[in-house]
Write an enzyme that holds these catalytic residues in place. Structure first.
Site, PDB file in Angstrom:
ATOM      1  N   SER A 189       7.936  26.124  20.309  1.00 48.42           N
ATOM      2  CA  SER A 189       7.811  26.875  21.544  1.00 48.42           C
ATOM      3  C   SER A 189       6.536  26.452  22.275  1.00 48.42           C
ATOM      4  O   SER A 189       6.384  25.287  22.595  1.00 48.42           O
ATOM      5  CB  SER A 189       7.864  28.376  21.255  1.00 48.42           C
ATOM      6  OG  SER A 189       8.198  29.110  22.407  1.00 48.42           O
ATOM      7  N   GLU A 316      18.834  29.847  22.693  1.00 51.03           N
ATOM      8  CA  GLU A 316      17.414  30.188  22.677  1.00 51.03           C
ATOM      9  C   GLU A 316      17.140  31.606  23.188  1.00 51.03           C
ATOM     10  O   GLU A 316      16.468  32.406  22.538  1.00 51.03           O
ATOM     11  CB  GLU A 316      16.630  29.192  23.551  1.00 51.03           C
ATOM     12  CG  GLU A 316      16.668  27.754  23.090  1.00 51.03           C
ATOM     13  CD  GLU A 316      15.586  27.411  22.082  1.00 51.03           C
ATOM     14  OE1 GLU A 316      14.846  28.326  21.664  1.00 51.03           O
ATOM     15  OE2 GLU A 316      15.486  26.222  21.728  1.00 51.03           O
ATOM     16  N   HIS A 412      16.131  31.343  19.444  1.00 54.57           N
ATOM     17  CA  HIS A 412      14.735  30.921  19.446  1.00 54.57           C
ATOM     18  C   HIS A 412      14.025  31.378  18.179  1.00 54.57           C
ATOM     19  O   HIS A 412      14.104  32.540  17.799  1.00 54.57           O
ATOM     20  CB  HIS A 412      14.065  31.530  20.687  1.00 54.57           C
ATOM     21  CG  HIS A 412      12.742  30.959  21.032  1.00 54.57           C
ATOM     22  ND1 HIS A 412      12.587  29.678  21.508  1.00 54.57           N
ATOM     23  CD2 HIS A 412      11.488  31.500  21.013  1.00 54.57           C
ATOM     24  CE1 HIS A 412      11.312  29.451  21.762  1.00 54.57           C
ATOM     25  NE2 HIS A 412      10.616  30.526  21.470  1.00 54.57           N
TER      26      HIS A 412
END
Length: 530
Positions: A189, A316, A412
């Protein structure tokens, strides 16, 4: 299973002796080693400065304090006002039995450039150390301290911290059995976004040789956008938006003010995407520390000597929606507003409707946003790097789990416990949908092995992207498979569509505030990743 017995172990670094602990299977953990001076007092908002040398051995058996932030993450330490020695690294290693040095994996945590730390349980480097890699992780300045625009001081201070930590690796990792000539930067990320920024930075040139980027967000600010955000934060903190004014505000005051500004982004964004994802700190394309967008930098061939491994998850934004981190869009009118704000063509939105005919609007919105921010950006990073003469590998995380009342998506952050081999870490059950089973553990072994092999030799185990083709490793249970992006319907929708960050950077788009900043605004819900 009880705690393994641990014994003290020492390593001699350039700054002095550090003492960690070694477990029964030989993995040493040395935690909280200072790599730079505390970035407060006379050092506040400055580039990182050298840590003081020590004459006495330093006990390094616990993680160092985290950078100023408001987050409270499962199993992780929290920031307490007064904590200042936040620039530390951690090392895990099983010292080699022969003289051959080990490859090094340097981990950068995520957290929207706003929160997080290297002490999160799923970032423990023990399993990777068992696989023959020296793991180093670092804390760096996040939020306003690391990424806020301060007149008279450098932008991207958090990135400069990471560069300083990489210099520490070059100077000291041989003492731990690591090879300073074989360093892989890895992140997830915001950590992955940092990794690709480092590929574009002159200050980081030669400090690492490979990069792993899991779910790198295409999030960048112009100097104008960063300055506009600073103006709002300064107003919320009750200080002038100048160097002296911001220095007069305590870190605690700027954390609170930043949260207040983030809470108002949906109604009053500075950039278009903030109305949907209220991230207020990102790397700044300042022309100095970060000269240009990493995608453009990779396309220019500036980092072709660095091998690149990219991964993103298939869904995600479902995680970020689950934890209340993004705006909900559940109507066709709202979807049209979103597409217009990000300048997405009608054909692309219609294409998602055709590919997902039975999906609710919310799912189509999350799919488009996830591909705009993570999926398409990551794929383009790999392809542009390969076309410019670099070596790049691409993968996607597709593991799902059915369970009563629904299931766990490949969302995610779900891939990180698998790649680190930390499926039993605190908080991992939420990310992966409960306790891991045998197929999950097998997938984790495969992903961890791919990281270790890439760090060692630049080959994760599947073909690289070429100028003519984009093979993709799809991580799944019970079995992985190799896919071809030439036949990917979603990728076809994005062909010739500029990403929103490219458009905003090119146009210098900054929205003026429509409301007066108020220091009593409601704080946002706690963010938990990105």
């Amino acid at each position: 299973m009880g705690e393994q017995p641990r014994v003290r172990t020492e390593f001699r670094t350039a700054g002095g002796t550090v003492r960690g602990v070694r477990s029964a299977d030989g993995v040493a953990a040395v935690l909280g080693i200072p790599y730079a001076a505390a970035p407060f007092g006379v050092n506040r908002f400055c580039p990182p400065r050298p840590a003081a040398d020590r004459s006495a051995p330093l006990d390094c058996t616990a993680f160092g304090p985290v950078a100023p932030q408001s987050a409270e993450l499962p199993g992780s330490p929290v920031w307490r006002p007064g904590d200042e020695d936040v620039l530390t690294v951690n090392v895990w290693v099983r010292p080699p039995s022969d003289a051959a040095p080990l490859p090094v994996l340097f981990w950068i945590h995520g957290g929207a450039y706003t929160f997080g730390s290297s002490a999160q349980p799923d970032f423990d480097g023990t399993a990777l150390a068992r696989a023959g890699v020296v793991v180093v992780s670092c804390n760096y300045r996040v939020g306003f301290e690391g990424f806020g625009h301060v007149p008279g001081f450098p932008d991207n201070r958090g990135l400069l911290d990471q560069v300083a930590a990489l210099r520490w690796v070059q100077e000291n990792i041989a003492a731990f059995g690591g090879d300073p000539g074989n360093v892989t930067v890895a992140g997830h990320s915001a950590g992955a976004g940092s990794a690709v920024c480092l590929m574009a930075m002159d200050a980081a040139r030669g400090l690492f040789h490979r990069a792993i980027a899991h779910s790198a967000p295409h999030g960048l600010f112009t100097v104008e956008a960063a300055a506009a955000i600073t103006s709002r934060i300064a107003a919320a903190a009750g200080v002038a938006a100048t160097g002296p004014g911001l220095l007069s505000a305590s870190p605690q005051a700027l954390v609170a003010a930043s949260d207040q500004v983030a809470a108002r982004c949906e109604a009053d964004p500075v950039t278009a995407v903030q109305a949907f994802d209220p991230v207020v700190f990102q790397p700044v394309i300042d022309g100095e520390v970060l000269p240009l967008d990493p995608l453009a930098a990779l396309a220019s061939g500036i980092s072709r000597e660095v091998d690149l491994l990219v991964c993103h998850t298939l869904e995600e934004y479902w995680f970020l929606h689950e934890v209340g981190a993004v705006r909900e869009v559940a109507s066709e009118a709202g979807l049209a507003e979103f597409a217009e704000a990000l300048a997405l063509p009608a054909e692309l939105v219609a294409g998602y409707r055709a590919l997902m005919p039975d999906a609710p609007v919310l799912d189509r919105y999350l799919a488009i946003l996830g591909d705009a921010v993570f999926g398409e950006y990551g794929s383009r990073l790999a392809e542009q790097h390969a076309r410019a003469g670099g070596r790049a590998h691409l993968s996607r995380f597709a593991r799902r789990r059915a369970r009563p009342g629904g299931g766990t998506r490949p969302w995610h952050t779900a891939d990180i416990p698998f790649a680190f081999g930390n499926l039993d870490a605190a908080g991992a059950d939420f990310l992966i949908g409960g306790a891991p089973d045998a197929p999950d553990r097998a997938l984790s072994r495969r992903m961890l092995r791919a990281w270790a092999d890439f760090a060692a030799r630049g080959d994760p185990g599947w073909p690289p992207v070429t100028a003519d083709g984009t093979p993709v490793r799809v991580w799944a249970v019970p079995d992985d498979h190799l896919s071809d992006d030439g036949a990917c319907a979603v990728r076809a929708l994005w062909r010739d569509v500029p990403l929103y960050a490219e458009r905003e950077a090119a146009a210098g788009l900054v929205r003026e505030p429509t409301t007066t900043s108020s220091p009593t605004a409601t704080l946002p819900a706690r963010r938990t990743s990105k």
